[in-house]
Design a protein around this motif. Sequence first.
Motif, PDB file in Angstrom:
ATOM      1  N   LEU A 178       7.755  -3.523   9.116  1.00 19.30           N
ATOM      2  CA  LEU A 178       7.568  -2.618   7.989  1.00 19.30           C
ATOM      3  C   LEU A 178       7.480  -1.183   8.485  1.00 19.30           C
ATOM      4  O   LEU A 178       6.826  -0.903   9.490  1.00 19.30           O
ATOM      5  CB  LEU A 178       6.294  -2.977   7.224  1.00 19.30           C
ATOM      6  N   ARG A 179       8.103  -0.267   7.731  1.00 20.04           N
ATOM      7  CA  ARG A 179       8.153   1.118   8.186  1.00 20.04           C
ATOM      8  C   ARG A 179       8.084   2.095   7.019  1.00 20.04           C
ATOM      9  O   ARG A 179       8.627   1.841   5.953  1.00 20.04           O
ATOM     10  CB  ARG A 179       9.467   1.389   8.946  1.00 20.04           C
ATOM     11  N   CYS A 180       7.442   3.192   7.281  1.00 18.94           N
ATOM     12  CA  CYS A 180       7.594   4.405   6.481  1.00 18.94           C
ATOM     13  C   CYS A 180       8.199   5.425   7.437  1.00 18.94           C
ATOM     14  O   CYS A 180       7.504   5.937   8.321  1.00 18.94           O
ATOM     15  CB  CYS A 180       6.251   4.879   5.942  1.00 18.94           C
ATOM     16  N   ASP A 181       9.480   5.688   7.295  1.00 18.54           N
ATOM     17  CA  ASP A 181      10.184   6.492   8.295  1.00 18.54           C
ATOM     18  C   ASP A 181       9.985   7.994   8.130  1.00 18.54           C
ATOM     19  O   ASP A 181      10.194   8.745   9.082  1.00 18.54           O
ATOM     20  CB  ASP A 181      11.682   6.160   8.272  1.00 18.54           C
ATOM     21  N   TRP A 182       9.570   8.454   6.955  1.00 19.94           N
ATOM     22  CA  TRP A 182       9.253   9.871   6.765  1.00 19.94           C
ATOM     23  C   TRP A 182       8.589  10.062   5.413  1.00 19.94           C
ATOM     24  O   TRP A 182       9.036   9.516   4.419  1.00 19.94           O
ATOM     25  CB  TRP A 182      10.504  10.745   6.827  1.00 19.94           C
ATOM     26  N   THR A 183       7.520  10.827   5.415  1.00 20.32           N
ATOM     27  CA  THR A 183       6.879  11.189   4.156  1.00 20.32           C
ATOM     28  C   THR A 183       6.073  12.462   4.358  1.00 20.32           C
ATOM     29  O   THR A 183       5.589  12.733   5.470  1.00 20.32           O
ATOM     30  CB  THR A 183       5.956  10.066   3.650  1.00 20.32           C
ATOM     31  N   ILE A 197       2.103  -5.497  -0.446  1.00 26.06           N
ATOM     32  CA  ILE A 197       3.192  -6.130  -1.198  1.00 26.06           C
ATOM     33  C   ILE A 197       3.816  -7.261  -0.398  1.00 26.06           C
ATOM     34  O   ILE A 197       4.117  -8.341  -0.916  1.00 26.06           O
ATOM     35  CB  ILE A 197       4.263  -5.086  -1.572  1.00 26.06           C
ATOM     36  N   TYR A 198       3.997  -7.032   0.895  1.00 29.77           N
ATOM     37  CA  TYR A 198       4.736  -7.973   1.744  1.00 29.77           C
ATOM     38  C   TYR A 198       3.882  -9.178   2.158  1.00 29.77           C
ATOM     39  O   TYR A 198       4.390 -10.303   2.226  1.00 29.77           O
ATOM     40  CB  TYR A 198       5.230  -7.245   2.995  1.00 29.77           C
ATOM     41  N   LYS A 199       2.618  -8.951   2.435  1.00 34.10           N
ATOM     42  CA  LYS A 199       1.754 -10.007   2.978  1.00 34.10           C
ATOM     43  C   LYS A 199       1.788 -11.302   2.178  1.00 34.10           C
ATOM     44  O   LYS A 199       1.930 -12.392   2.766  1.00 34.10           O
ATOM     45  CB  LYS A 199       0.318  -9.483   3.102  1.00 34.10           C
ATOM     46  N   PRO A 200       1.678 -11.279   0.830  1.00 32.32           N
ATOM     47  CA  PRO A 200       1.681 -12.543   0.088  1.00 32.32           C
ATOM     48  C   PRO A 200       3.007 -13.296   0.163  1.00 32.32           C
ATOM     49  O   PRO A 200       3.055 -14.491  -0.145  1.00 32.32           O
ATOM     50  CB  PRO A 200       1.395 -12.103  -1.360  1.00 32.32           C
TER      51      PRO A 200
END
Length: 224
Positions: A178-183, A197-200
């Motif tokens: 999982l990534r947040c590449d820029w914010t 969101i992804y864990k379940p």
Amino acid sequence: MTFSIVARCPRTGMFGVAVASSSAAVAARCAYAQAGVGAVASQNVTDPTLGPRTLELMARGLSATEAVSVLKRTSAYPEYRQLLAVDAAGVSAVHSGRKALGVWAEASGNDVACGGNLLANADVPKLMVEAFIASDGHLGDRLIVVMRAALSAGGEAGPVRSAGMKLVDTVSWPVADLRCDWTDACPVEELAAIWQIYKPQLDAYVTRAINPSAAPSYGVPGDE
């Protein structure tokens, strides 16, 4: 420019890496893990070959300490590199070259190593390790706790713009990448939101890959 954690869950054998930086897409260059072998973070004037090379050495039977020592001796420009590793026995190791940027520091313990450069202060990695040891639950949750602790301790000296987390378990591919590449907001909090969101769905994605007939409903039109 970067702070990171590599860790092993002694209960499940899962490995994870989490990393954040002022640079774009930091996890694409710095986070490496292999199921049953270990986890590695390669950072500070990054050489992306160091992650796979460290994992290869540990897969051949070297401990994290031995693998990091070999690469410190044999890789190009080790004085510029920061390398963190944890192996299948929970042994951790860190190399920080003398030309690491700005305020840099490292800390380690059983099943965990943390490090950073261009930090707001030298206590950040130590507090990250303490946060990991004090945490429990799913390894992904624990990594988020640690990254939040790093920010609370001061984090990087400048604004943090990207973050990522990689988890490996019993299958040959990452069970989470999982990534947040820029914010312009907080990438650690954006990563935390993605993880929730992804864990379940994590286990279902693995089941669908191994045996689609045993997978839960996809929740799409036409799914029976």
